[in-house]
Design a protein around this motif. Structure first.
Motif, PDB file in Angstrom:
ATOM      1  N   GLU A  92      24.025 -41.921 -58.359  1.00 26.77           N
ATOM      2  CA  GLU A  92      22.995 -43.045 -57.909  1.00 26.77           C
ATOM      3  C   GLU A  92      21.734 -42.129 -57.223  1.00 26.77           C
ATOM      4  O   GLU A  92      22.298 -41.285 -56.421  1.00 26.77           O
ATOM      5  CB  GLU A  92      23.593 -43.746 -56.950  1.00 26.77           C
ATOM      6  CG  GLU A  92      22.926 -45.087 -56.603  1.00 26.77           C
ATOM      7  CD  GLU A  92      22.650 -45.823 -57.797  1.00 26.77           C
ATOM      8  OE1 GLU A  92      21.598 -45.969 -58.127  1.00 26.77           O
ATOM      9  OE2 GLU A  92      23.745 -46.484 -58.411  1.00 26.77           O
ATOM     10  N   LEU A  93      20.854 -42.437 -57.658  1.00 26.06           N
ATOM     11  CA  LEU A  93      19.581 -41.762 -57.141  1.00 26.06           C
ATOM     12  C   LEU A  93      18.662 -42.709 -56.598  1.00 26.06           C
ATOM     13  O   LEU A  93      18.228 -43.755 -57.399  1.00 26.06           O
ATOM     14  CB  LEU A  93      18.789 -40.825 -58.272  1.00 26.06           C
ATOM     15  CG  LEU A  93      17.484 -40.338 -57.800  1.00 26.06           C
ATOM     16  CD1 LEU A  93      17.784 -39.149 -56.700  1.00 26.06           C
ATOM     17  CD2 LEU A  93      16.777 -39.532 -59.107  1.00 26.06           C
ATOM     18  N   ILE A  94      18.025 -42.557 -55.465  1.00 25.77           N
ATOM     19  CA  ILE A  94      17.094 -43.564 -54.919  1.00 25.77           C
ATOM     20  C   ILE A  94      16.173 -42.951 -54.119  1.00 25.77           C
ATOM     21  O   ILE A  94      16.301 -41.855 -53.512  1.00 25.77           O
ATOM     22  CB  ILE A  94      17.677 -44.466 -53.867  1.00 25.77           C
ATOM     23  CG1 ILE A  94      19.057 -45.248 -54.393  1.00 25.77           C
ATOM     24  CG2 ILE A  94      16.926 -45.619 -53.114  1.00 25.77           C
ATOM     25  CD1 ILE A  94      20.082 -45.246 -53.527  1.00 25.77           C
TER      26      ILE A  94
ATOM     27  N   PHE B  58      13.315 -47.007 -56.809  1.00 22.42           N
ATOM     28  CA  PHE B  58      12.169 -46.619 -55.958  1.00 22.42           C
ATOM     29  C   PHE B  58      12.090 -47.474 -54.902  1.00 22.42           C
ATOM     30  O   PHE B  58      11.565 -48.593 -55.350  1.00 22.42           O
ATOM     31  CB  PHE B  58      11.141 -45.938 -56.665  1.00 22.42           C
ATOM     32  CG  PHE B  58       9.671 -45.545 -55.476  1.00 22.42           C
ATOM     33  CD1 PHE B  58       9.447 -44.375 -55.416  1.00 22.42           C
ATOM     34  CD2 PHE B  58       8.981 -46.575 -54.949  1.00 22.42           C
ATOM     35  CE1 PHE B  58       8.515 -44.213 -54.408  1.00 22.42           C
ATOM     36  CE2 PHE B  58       7.881 -46.682 -54.233  1.00 22.42           C
ATOM     37  CZ  PHE B  58       7.629 -45.180 -53.935  1.00 22.42           C
TER      38      PHE B  58
ATOM     39  N   TYR C  11      29.435 -39.495 -57.866  1.00 25.39           N
ATOM     40  CA  TYR C  11      30.837 -40.398 -57.716  1.00 25.39           C
ATOM     41  C   TYR C  11      31.759 -39.693 -58.669  1.00 25.39           C
ATOM     42  O   TYR C  11      31.071 -39.433 -59.930  1.00 25.39           O
ATOM     43  CB  TYR C  11      30.830 -41.821 -58.118  1.00 25.39           C
ATOM     44  CG  TYR C  11      29.883 -42.474 -57.087  1.00 25.39           C
ATOM     45  CD1 TYR C  11      30.495 -43.032 -55.953  1.00 25.39           C
ATOM     46  CD2 TYR C  11      28.582 -42.848 -57.573  1.00 25.39           C
ATOM     47  CE1 TYR C  11      29.487 -43.837 -54.984  1.00 25.39           C
ATOM     48  CE2 TYR C  11      27.873 -43.488 -56.437  1.00 25.39           C
ATOM     49  CZ  TYR C  11      28.380 -43.847 -55.295  1.00 25.39           C
ATOM     50  OH  TYR C  11      27.525 -44.690 -54.266  1.00 25.39           O
TER      51      TYR C  11
ATOM     52  N   LEU D  66      22.287 -51.626 -55.217  1.00 23.74           N
ATOM     53  CA  LEU D  66      22.682 -51.459 -53.680  1.00 23.74           C
ATOM     54  C   LEU D  66      22.122 -49.997 -53.327  1.00 23.74           C
ATOM     55  O   LEU D  66      22.140 -49.186 -53.649  1.00 23.74           O
ATOM     56  CB  LEU D  66      24.272 -51.342 -53.465  1.00 23.74           C
ATOM     57  CG  LEU D  66      25.221 -52.267 -54.250  1.00 23.74           C
ATOM     58  CD1 LEU D  66      26.509 -51.892 -54.406  1.00 23.74           C
ATOM     59  CD2 LEU D  66      24.981 -53.668 -53.370  1.00 23.74           C
ATOM     60  N   LEU D  67      20.963 -50.450 -52.050  1.00 21.52           N
ATOM     61  CA  LEU D  67      20.447 -49.264 -51.508  1.00 21.52           C
ATOM     62  C   LEU D  67      21.353 -49.300 -50.263  1.00 21.52           C
ATOM     63  O   LEU D  67      21.607 -50.124 -49.566  1.00 21.52           O
ATOM     64  CB  LEU D  67      19.075 -49.892 -51.139  1.00 21.52           C
ATOM     65  CG  LEU D  67      18.016 -49.862 -52.327  1.00 21.52           C
ATOM     66  CD1 LEU D  67      16.829 -49.670 -52.186  1.00 21.52           C
ATOM     67  CD2 LEU D  67      18.577 -49.205 -53.751  1.00 21.52           C
ATOM     68  N   PRO D  68      21.367 -47.733 -49.844  1.00 21.60           N
ATOM     69  CA  PRO D  68      22.308 -47.565 -48.761  1.00 21.60           C
ATOM     70  C   PRO D  68      21.842 -48.084 -47.371  1.00 21.60           C
ATOM     71  O   PRO D  68      20.438 -48.381 -47.106  1.00 21.60           O
ATOM     72  CB  PRO D  68      21.889 -46.129 -48.355  1.00 21.60           C
ATOM     73  CG  PRO D  68      21.604 -45.465 -49.906  1.00 21.60           C
ATOM     74  CD  PRO D  68      21.047 -46.583 -50.592  1.00 21.60           C
ATOM     75  N   GLY D  69      22.510 -48.877 -46.559  1.00 20.22           N
ATOM     76  CA  GLY D  69      22.363 -49.525 -45.407  1.00 20.22           C
ATOM     77  C   GLY D  69      21.560 -51.031 -45.596  1.00 20.22           C
ATOM     78  O   GLY D  69      21.125 -51.541 -44.774  1.00 20.22           O
TER      79      GLY D  69
ATOM     80  N   LEU E 116      25.061 -43.342 -45.438  1.00 21.27           N
ATOM     81  CA  LEU E 116      25.080 -44.853 -45.995  1.00 21.27           C
ATOM     82  C   LEU E 116      25.092 -44.695 -47.453  1.00 21.27           C
ATOM     83  O   LEU E 116      24.491 -44.120 -48.303  1.00 21.27           O
ATOM     84  CB  LEU E 116      23.649 -45.228 -45.529  1.00 21.27           C
ATOM     85  CG  LEU E 116      23.325 -45.493 -44.002  1.00 21.27           C
ATOM     86  CD1 LEU E 116      21.872 -45.984 -43.896  1.00 21.27           C
ATOM     87  CD2 LEU E 116      24.441 -46.353 -43.296  1.00 21.27           C
ATOM     88  N   LEU E 117      26.285 -45.147 -47.884  1.00 22.33           N
ATOM     89  CA  LEU E 117      26.498 -45.172 -49.227  1.00 22.33           C
ATOM     90  C   LEU E 117      26.286 -46.708 -49.910  1.00 22.33           C
ATOM     91  O   LEU E 117      26.725 -47.408 -49.019  1.00 22.33           O
ATOM     92  CB  LEU E 117      27.915 -44.780 -49.819  1.00 22.33           C
ATOM     93  CG  LEU E 117      28.276 -43.408 -49.296  1.00 22.33           C
ATOM     94  CD1 LEU E 117      29.441 -43.160 -50.414  1.00 22.33           C
ATOM     95  CD2 LEU E 117      27.284 -42.349 -49.437  1.00 22.33           C
ATOM     96  N   PRO E 118      25.709 -46.781 -51.004  1.00 31.91           N
ATOM     97  CA  PRO E 118      25.337 -48.337 -51.329  1.00 31.91           C
ATOM     98  C   PRO E 118      26.338 -49.191 -51.198  1.00 31.91           C
ATOM     99  O   PRO E 118      27.524 -48.803 -51.906  1.00 31.91           O
ATOM    100  CB  PRO E 118      25.033 -48.029 -52.869  1.00 31.91           C
ATOM    101  CG  PRO E 118      24.339 -46.624 -52.772  1.00 31.91           C
ATOM    102  CD  PRO E 118      25.176 -45.993 -51.951  1.00 31.91           C
ATOM    103  N   GLY E 119      26.246 -50.402 -50.653  1.00 33.88           N
ATOM    104  CA  GLY E 119      27.389 -51.365 -50.528  1.00 33.88           C
ATOM    105  C   GLY E 119      28.642 -50.914 -49.735  1.00 33.88           C
ATOM    106  O   GLY E 119      29.518 -51.641 -49.878  1.00 33.88           O
TER     107      GLY E 119
ATOM    108  N   GLU F  39      17.716 -39.920 -51.926  1.00 32.35           N
ATOM    109  CA  GLU F  39      19.094 -40.065 -51.763  1.00 32.35           C
ATOM    110  C   GLU F  39      19.689 -39.973 -52.781  1.00 32.35           C
ATOM    111  O   GLU F  39      19.327 -40.429 -53.932  1.00 32.35           O
ATOM    112  CB  GLU F  39      19.296 -41.308 -51.121  1.00 32.35           C
ATOM    113  CG  GLU F  39      20.523 -41.495 -50.306  1.00 32.35           C
ATOM    114  CD  GLU F  39      20.550 -40.275 -49.162  1.00 32.35           C
ATOM    115  OE1 GLU F  39      21.409 -39.292 -49.473  1.00 32.35           O
ATOM    116  OE2 GLU F  39      20.179 -40.442 -47.985  1.00 32.35           O
ATOM    117  N   LEU F  40      20.794 -38.898 -52.939  1.00 33.57           N
ATOM    118  CA  LEU F  40      21.512 -38.787 -54.274  1.00 33.57           C
ATOM    119  C   LEU F  40      22.930 -38.915 -53.803  1.00 33.57           C
ATOM    120  O   LEU F  40      23.411 -38.325 -52.873  1.00 33.57           O
ATOM    121  CB  LEU F  40      21.219 -37.352 -54.817  1.00 33.57           C
ATOM    122  CG  LEU F  40      22.174 -37.036 -55.912  1.00 33.57           C
ATOM    123  CD1 LEU F  40      21.869 -37.919 -57.404  1.00 33.57           C
ATOM    124  CD2 LEU F  40      21.922 -35.531 -56.440  1.00 33.57           C
ATOM    125  N   ILE F  41      23.648 -39.795 -54.734  1.00 30.96           N
ATOM    126  CA  ILE F  41      25.100 -39.806 -54.586  1.00 30.96           C
ATOM    127  C   ILE F  41      25.942 -39.635 -55.589  1.00 30.96           C
ATOM    128  O   ILE F  41      25.645 -40.348 -56.855  1.00 30.96           O
ATOM    129  CB  ILE F  41      25.492 -41.236 -53.969  1.00 30.96           C
ATOM    130  CG1 ILE F  41      24.554 -41.570 -52.484  1.00 30.96           C
ATOM    131  CG2 ILE F  41      27.055 -41.485 -53.419  1.00 30.96           C
ATOM    132  CD1 ILE F  41      24.037 -42.788 -52.471  1.00 30.96           C
TER     133      ILE F  41
END
Lengths: 131, 131
Positions: free
Chosen positions: B113-115, B81, A117, B62-65, A62-65, A113-115
């Motif tokens: 992006e880090l969540i 967080f 880009y 935007l958080l995944p999902g 799941l990537l944001p948005g 979660e780390l994404i």
DNA sequence: TTAGTTGCAAAAGGTTTGCCGTTTT
DNA sequence: AAAACGGCAAACCTTTTGCAACTAA
């Protein structure tokens, strides 16, 4: 919700996910699996994706948005990199960790979660050709 | 798409976002802004959120999902967080950085992006009371 | 006055579900 | 033959849009 029978559709979807080197969108799964089973419907793709997830054979990325992508489950903790140009998603096998210290007193970090880009190798090479 | 007039609805939405200490869902914005302007509709909320974003006054979180949340734009680079129990999202003002080295040759990291997920202070305290 | 904004209801886009005929076991 | 599964179309949920009425400037 778990899968009990190995239908042609199920096998096609599993094959497609196994052979893809990257997480796929439901639509991409449909396109690719339709080559094997032309009557395949989107509903079947979604039902099998859910079943495969319940069977612990795949995970959703799941990537944001963005719409969910799906990949064969791997053993290892990893993150993802998305190319901003071709939008493809790649696996990243490193992780900084140690985020517990980021939060104030009273907060507990259980997961993260780390994404990343940026630009992938291919898109970078293409740009180099025609600048 | 940019906002040109200061309507009661616009002011209410801006106020609600400014006073919230955390990113809000469109529905939450509606609920809170409805207290100020009872006739407020969801469509108006979405239109103003878009306008505020175009005017660079807010950003989407935007958080995944999950559905998008919105917050007043801050100057500083930060992450988020989310508490797994109350689902609220908090700001995190630290960042490990240095992700460039994570990618193989040819890939360029331009953003990230880090969540973090876990338990917030409040939920932790509540659990301590009734174990 | 008049262009931007609102509210409503309908549309869109992605995902899920009900129904019933088909397929696997 | 029984239970699971697939295809289709309708339902769902969040977000967007068309349109006529309203309102800020």
């Amino acid at each position: 919700m778990t899968i009990e029978r190995k239908t042609r559709q199920y096998e096609a979807i599993r094959t497609v996910l196994t052979e893809a080197k990257r997480p796929l969108l439901a639509q991409e799964v449909l396109s690719l699996a339709s080559v094997i089973v032309p009557t395949m419907s989107l509903a079947t793709v979604y039902r099998n994706l859910k079943g495969l997830q319940a069977n612990n054979l795949i995970t959703s990325v799941l990537l944001p948005g963005q719409n969910p992508r799906y990949e064969i489950k791997t053993h290892t903790h990893h993150h993802h990199f998305q190319c901003r140009y071709c939008e493809q998603v790649f696996e990243v096998n490193l992780c900084p960790g140690g985020f517990e210290s980021f939060m104030p007193e009273g907060f507990t970090v259980e997961d993260h979660e780390l994404i990343l880009y940026g630009e992938c190798k291919e898109c970078s090479a293409q740009k180099a050709k025609k600048p």
